[in-house]
Structures are given as C-alpha cells and as structure tokens.
Design a protein around this motif. Structure first.
Motif, PDB file in Angstrom:
ATOM      1  N   PHE A   1       0.789  -1.241   0.072  1.00  0.00           N
ATOM      2  CA  PHE A   1       0.059  -0.095   0.100  1.00  0.00           C
ATOM      3  C   PHE A   1       0.969   1.187   0.060  1.00  0.00           C
ATOM      4  O   PHE A   1       1.554   1.505   0.933  1.00  0.00           O
ATOM      5  N   PRO A   2       0.941   2.114  -1.234  1.00  0.00           N
ATOM      6  CA  PRO A   2       1.887   3.074  -1.232  1.00  0.00           C
ATOM      7  C   PRO A   2       1.574   4.369  -0.145  1.00  0.00           C
ATOM      8  O   PRO A   2       2.526   5.044   0.225  1.00  0.00           O
ATOM      9  N   HIS A   3       0.463   4.306   0.421  1.00  0.00           N
ATOM     10  CA  HIS A   3       0.038   5.386   1.212  1.00  0.00           C
ATOM     11  C   HIS A   3       0.439   5.147   2.675  1.00  0.00           C
ATOM     12  O   HIS A   3       0.245   5.817   3.854  1.00  0.00           O
ATOM     13  N   ARG A   4       0.935   3.890   3.124  1.00  0.00           N
ATOM     14  CA  ARG A   4       1.228   3.300   4.395  1.00  0.00           C
ATOM     15  C   ARG A   4       2.850   3.237   4.547  1.00  0.00           C
ATOM     16  O   ARG A   4       3.619   2.721   3.696  1.00  0.00           O
TER      17      ARG A   4
ATOM     18  N   TYR B   1       8.114   5.099   3.205  1.00  0.00           N
ATOM     19  CA  TYR B   1       6.818   4.755   2.434  1.00  0.00           C
ATOM     20  C   TYR B   1       7.611   3.675   1.454  1.00  0.00           C
ATOM     21  O   TYR B   1       8.932   3.699   1.094  1.00  0.00           O
TER      22      TYR B   1
ATOM     23  N   VAL C   1      -2.630  -3.304  -6.114  1.00  0.00           N
ATOM     24  CA  VAL C   1      -2.866  -2.731  -4.683  1.00  0.00           C
ATOM     25  C   VAL C   1      -4.262  -2.984  -4.218  1.00  0.00           C
ATOM     26  O   VAL C   1      -4.475  -3.383  -3.127  1.00  0.00           O
TER      27      VAL C   1
ATOM     28  N   SER D   1      -4.240  -6.869  -3.720  1.00  0.00           N
ATOM     29  CA  SER D   1      -3.656  -7.293  -2.615  1.00  0.00           C
ATOM     30  C   SER D   1      -4.463  -6.841  -1.158  1.00  0.00           C
ATOM     31  O   SER D   1      -4.214  -7.711  -0.367  1.00  0.00           O
TER      32      SER D   1
ATOM     33  N   VAL E   1      -8.039   2.050   1.579  1.00  0.00           N
ATOM     34  CA  VAL E   1      -7.101   2.026   0.803  1.00  0.00           C
ATOM     35  C   VAL E   1      -7.413   2.564  -0.268  1.00  0.00           C
ATOM     36  O   VAL E   1      -6.400   3.442  -0.981  1.00  0.00           O
TER      37      VAL E   1
ATOM     38  N   LEU F   1      -5.629   6.765  -1.708  1.00  0.00           N
ATOM     39  CA  LEU F   1      -4.878   6.555  -2.906  1.00  0.00           C
ATOM     40  C   LEU F   1      -5.336   7.571  -4.007  1.00  0.00           C
ATOM     41  O   LEU F   1      -4.692   8.111  -5.041  1.00  0.00           O
TER      42      LEU F   1
ATOM     43  N   TRP G   1       2.607  10.575   1.592  1.00  0.00           N
ATOM     44  CA  TRP G   1       3.692   9.574   0.989  1.00  0.00           C
ATOM     45  C   TRP G   1       4.039  10.034  -0.531  1.00  0.00           C
ATOM     46  O   TRP G   1       4.825   9.309  -1.088  1.00  0.00           O
TER      47      TRP G   1
ATOM     48  N   ALA H   1       7.245  11.552  -0.283  1.00  0.00           N
ATOM     49  CA  ALA H   1       8.448  10.835   0.370  1.00  0.00           C
ATOM     50  C   ALA H   1       9.596  10.854  -0.944  1.00  0.00           C
ATOM     51  O   ALA H   1       9.510  10.056  -1.777  1.00  0.00           O
TER      52      ALA H   1
END
Lengths: 402, 216
Positions: free
Chosen positions: A91-94, A135, B112, B115, B130, B134, B209, B212
């Motif tokens: 999960f990219p946001h976690r 991340y 994503v 998963s 989730v 995003l 994120w 990042a």
C-alpha cells in the motif's frame, strides 16, 4: 494440507468459454513448498487464487485441512492465508511498518502491538528497523519484495500463497531473495504454494512441482528431480528445456568427488622458486591459486606474468568462478571447474578455506557412476508423481513423496 | 478607479464577499460528499458508469441561469432564496466530480486493490481506507476545477437578485461605471485563489507519501 478435488474454472460464456483450469485434482502437503509452474495461460495464478477464494471455481472443491473453503467467509479465510503478490503490491500510502501490520490490525489487534510485531518481522526478512518509517516508494524493488513477505507472515498464517514474488527484480537480487526465502522456510515450515513461470526457480525452491499445461491441465506432479529426469510427456520435456540434464545435476551430491591437492600462494608473497617451474609447458599460462591469510581463495594468477621478487597483488588476479563446498551438488562442482581459468574448480570447507581443487573429468566420472547405480531406469516412474500423465489426474498418484 | 466609491461602499462589498464565499464553498463541499458514493458506484459497477456519466454530462450542459430560474418551481422556494443557488451549484459540482471520483478510483493500481482483497479487506473498508486515500491526488485536482468554477458561477445568480459579488457587475453595468466591475473581478479572483490554495494544502497534508523522497 490443501486439496483440489476435480476443480475446473472457465471464463466467458457460450462460444467464448475458455478453460483456465481443467479438472485439477492435487494434494498439497503441509509444511512443504509446492510450486505451480507453467507457461502463461496455464491457469497457475487462477489455481492459486482459488485457494483463498479471490476466484471461485466453476466446479469442484478446494479444501484446506479437510474444510471446504466455501464454508468459510471469504475475508476471514483470506486473513488466515498469507499472500505475496508480484511487485509486492504494497500500500503506497502506508509506511513499511503499517503495511506489515495490515492483517493483524484487520484481525482486531491494536495498531500499537501490531507495529511492535511488524518491527520484529522487518528484521526477520533482513531489513533494518529504521526502514519501518519509510514509504514503499522509498524502497528498492528487492526491499519492497521483502516487506511483501513480512506482510504475508505478520499474522503467522499456516498457509502462504506466493504469486511470482521474485520475478520483478534483477537476477542477482532474485537469487538472494530465493536463498533467504529457503532459509526462512526452513525455520517456519509453512505450507507454501508458489507460482512461477521459471522452471529454474521451481526446481530451486520446490519440494514438489506441479507442471501445468495451457488450458489448465496438470501435466506432471512430482519432485523436482523426477520432473527433470523423467518428464511425464513431451510438453513437460519441452517446457523443462534443453538444459534439463545439466540442471538435474543439482540433485546429486558432490560428496564423493576426489579433491586434489592444490599448491597455493599467499596474497602479498612472491613465488618461492621463481615465477614458474621449468617443468610447466612453455607458452601456456601457469595458473597458481592465491589465498588470503585465512586461506580463503581470492583468485588465480598466471605465474609467468609475475616478476620475481614482487609480492602478488589483488590487481594481478584473475577472479575464479563459483566455489564447490562439501555440501555442493555435482552441478556446482562442474560449474566451479568450468568457470575457473585453470580448469580446476576450487573446493572449500565449511569455513570457506581452500581444501584443494576438483576436476571436471572427476565430475563426469561421478555422473557415469550415478547412472549405473540409479535406482530406476528411464520411462518407468517409481515416484507416485510420475503417474500423472495426459491429464489423468489420479488422486492417489498426485501426491509428492515427502 | 474611483477609490472614494469603494470606501463609501466597503460594508456592502464585504457582506457580498462573505455571501459569495459561502455560496461557492458550501456547494463544493456538498457536491464532493455526494460525488464520493456515486463515483464509487460508477467505478464498482461498470454498467452504472455509462449511465451516471451521461446523466452528469447532460446536467452540466444546462445553463446555470436556467437552473436558477427553474429550481424555485421544483423546490417550492422563493426566487430570491439562496438555497436555489446552493442546490444548483451542488448539482454542477456533482456532475463534474462523479466522473472524477470514478476515474480516480480506477487510477489506483490493480495490484494494490487485489492485495487489499487478498489480505482480507471487506469491500467497503478497502474502498475507504485503501482506494480512496490513494485517489485523493486525482480527486483533489478535479475539486480545484469545481471550486473555481463555482466561484464564477455564483456571480450569475446576481441576475436573480441573490446578493453576492455578482452585484458589483450589475451595478457597474447599470451605472456604466468600471470601478465596481474591476473590484468584483479582483475579489472573485481572490476568492478563487483562496479556495484553490486551501484544497492544495489539504491534499498535500492528506498525502504525505507522495512527497516521500527516495533513500535508495
């Protein structure tokens, strides 16, 4: 134990129906790695996803430890089954820690305790704890894949499904991940179903291999050695490829190979009696093995190119190939000999110290000897798995010897 | 530029500014709140996508002035009631954002989503914790367009007599006097810039994120 009982899956309707999985009956043993391998379109991923009900079978039953998966609420079932997807699917946001903590949190654990467990798992898959706050986008592909494995392990599920987990990274990292995965599995003993299109990976990791053909037909289900030495049909033989004879050497221990004495030269010292003995053939390189103070091999040097009186430096060395250790297979030993400039493969002990060299001719002799002593002759399958031919998936035959 | 006129009318202009602010902000928020579930439905059920997007497109082609005039008849409100403006602009925002939300959810990488399912998320929780987070960057971009377009559409309601910055344009035209028109344009731009900045900052705060930096 996971059982597929006459499981079929077709997609589409009417004239456009295509079979993804065709009447699959297979028993996946507890605590082992079972690999589904085959070309694209063979239904390996579909089969995998029918275990955790991401795809429902058109007909047939999937049982885990004797329980029909359809009798369990799908999300609950999935939380009890680890899943590693290609490209990790993080999960990219976690943050990394929160990614790993996903399933425990879903199961109702407090975020705090789930994060504590996640930090331990991070270490277990070989990542520093400091990475927990990052991340996924800040990680390399290999690191992401490790986090993916940690996430799948977080709730300590007895069953893990892995869908081409190592195929998106470069070969060097892949080999590393495979080795660590093997080590981890030796500690954990999970029931793992592993999907790959790469026969080398299947052979390296699998306790049992299910080779699937296009249209979802089970072509062979046996141990890796059996699949390589006795492919059930032309499809398997073709899929396993031309190098299968060479690959099969992976399963014969090199234990009985004679190790020849090899004179060595310590790094920094110069040859005692001049660059090369006069007995050596003129005009050819005279290779001497160079070791460090711990007697670990550093490379080969052509003694004719050394000026007397000067010590051997790292810059003089031609790096050797792979090394044969006492637990190595004939394949490793042969490769060590073939990849060494001198033609002599360096043999090392458990601590990595040179004990001598192995010769290619000895490996060939060992292969000949192994053929004579072989417990069975080709064509006559003694392993239960060899019975699964032409799609006649006999349930009794489709079991991997453990 | 007649500064004296501006000074004399400061109180009036400020009250129009405040009215303009909430008349543009409230429909933007309401439209977003309605667009989230409808967009999610359009994304989740493919058959509803075409229907919802077509209806939204048609809705958006209705001239705003026509909607302002027709709505009192439908809602039973009086023509001067600001509620008409709020409802009309909410519909426009909704029309614009249904597609944005559906497409934003579609932009979340399938692995994503898969998963999340494989980990054992139920559909609603996966959507809320989730997929929606995003989708924020794409939804935010659409929301900025909707907010700014609402700021300009509110002015049209001045023709009906609903008090807000649009009154400055009417006054200017009626008196053939440029000062209120320029003041109206500048203030509208200012309001639009403030909305845009607020949304931009909110999106940034909600998506740490995306910034990042790689440590590789």
């Amino acid at each position: 134990m996971i059982n597929f009982d006459n499981v079929s899956k077709t997609f589409g309707e009417g004239d456009h129906r295509t079979a993804a999985v065709d009447d699959l009956t297979i028993e996946i043993p507890t605590g082992k790695i079972t690999v589904f391998v085959g070309p694209s379109g063979c239904g390996k991923t579909t089969s995998l996803r029918m275990i955790n009900r991401m795809i429902e079978p058109t007909s047939g039953t999937v049982l885990i430890d004797g329980v029909d998966t359809r009798s369990i609420d799908a999300p609950t079932l999935r939380r009890g089954i680890g899943y590693v997807i290609q490209n990790a699917g993080l999960f990219p946001h976690r943050t990394v820690l929160d990614n790993i903590a996903t399933v425990p949190v879903l199961q109702g654990q407090s975020r705090r305790s789930a994060r504590a467990t996640a930090a331990e798992l991070l270490e277990r898959v070989g990542l520093p704890e400091s990475m927990g706050q990052r991340y996924p986008a800040q990680l390399s592909g290999g690191q992401q894949q490790r986090v993916g494995v940690a996430r799948a392990l977080a709730a300590d599920p007895p069953v893990m499904l892995m869908d081409e987990p190592f195929s998106a990274v470069d070969p060097v990292v892949r080999a590393q991940l495979q080795d660590e995965f093997t080590r981890l599995q030796a500690e954990l003993g999970k029931t793992i179903v592993f999907v790959t299109h790469d026969i080398d990976e299947a052979v390296k990791l699998g306790d049992g291999i299910a080779v699937l053909a296009i249209g979802g037909r089970l072509a062979q289900y046996a141990t890796p050695a059996e699949v390589l030495s006795h492919p059930a049909d032309d499809f398997v033989a073709d899929f396993v490829g031309r190098d299968r004879g060479y690959r099969a050497l992976s399963f014969t221990a090199a234990g009985q190979l004679p190790v020849h004495e090899e004179p060595t030269l310590r790094l920094g010292s110069s040859p005692a009696r001049g660059p090369a003995p006069s007995s050596a053939p003129v005009g050819e390189p005279y290779w001497v093995l160079v070791v460090d103070d711990a007697r670990q091999p550093r490379g080969w040097v052509d003694a004719r190119r050394l000026t007397s009186g000067r010590g051997v430096e790292l810059g003089d060395l031609v790096l050797g190939g792979s090394l044969a250790d006492p637990h190595a297979s004939l394949r490793t030993a042969l490769d060590a000999a073939l990849s060494s400039p001198s033609g002599r493969g360096v043999a090392i002990d458990a601590d990595g110290r040179v004990i001598g060299t192995v010769a290619a001719r000895d490996v060939l002799r060992a292969i000949e000897a192994a053929r004579v002593n072989a417990p069975h002759s080709p064509g006559q399958g003694t392993s239960p798995g060899a019975g699964a031919r032409e799609g006649e998936a006999d349930p009794a035959a489709a079991a991997v010897p453990s | 530029m007649n500064w004296n006129w501006l000074n004399r009318n400061t109180d009036q202009i400020l009250s129009w500014l405040l009215a303009h602010l909430w008349l543009a902000a409230l429909p933007t928020l309401l439209g977003l709140l309605l667009a989230l579930p409808l967009g999610a439905i359009a994304f989740r059920y493919r058959w509803s996508y075409a229907a919802l997007i077509t209806v939204a497109g048609l809705l958006y082609t209705i001239p705003s002035i026509a909607l302002f005039v027709v709505l009192p008849g439908i809602l039973g409100t009086r023509i001067l009631n600001p509620l008409n403006v709020v409802v009309a602009l909410t519909l426009f925002t909704l029309a614009l954002l249904v597609r944005v939300v559906a497409d934003a959810l579609d932009s979340v990488p399938p692995p994503v989503r898969q998963s999340a399912t494989a980990m054992g998320y139920r559909p609603i929780r996966s959507l809320l914790t989730v997929q929606l987070p995003l989708a924020i960057p794409v939804i935010g971009a659409g929301l900025r367009v909707a907010a700014v377009s609402n700021v300009s559409l509110v002015s049209v309601a001045a023709l009906l007599g609903v008090p807000q910055l649009g009154q400055l344009f009417l006054v200017g035209f009626q008196l053939d006097f440029y000062t209120p028109i320029i003041a109206g344009i500048v203030l509208c731009l200012l309001v639009a810039a403030v909305f845009d900045t607020i949304i931009l900052v909110a999106v940034r705060l909600a998506t740490p994120w995306t910034r990042a930096v790689s440590h590789r």
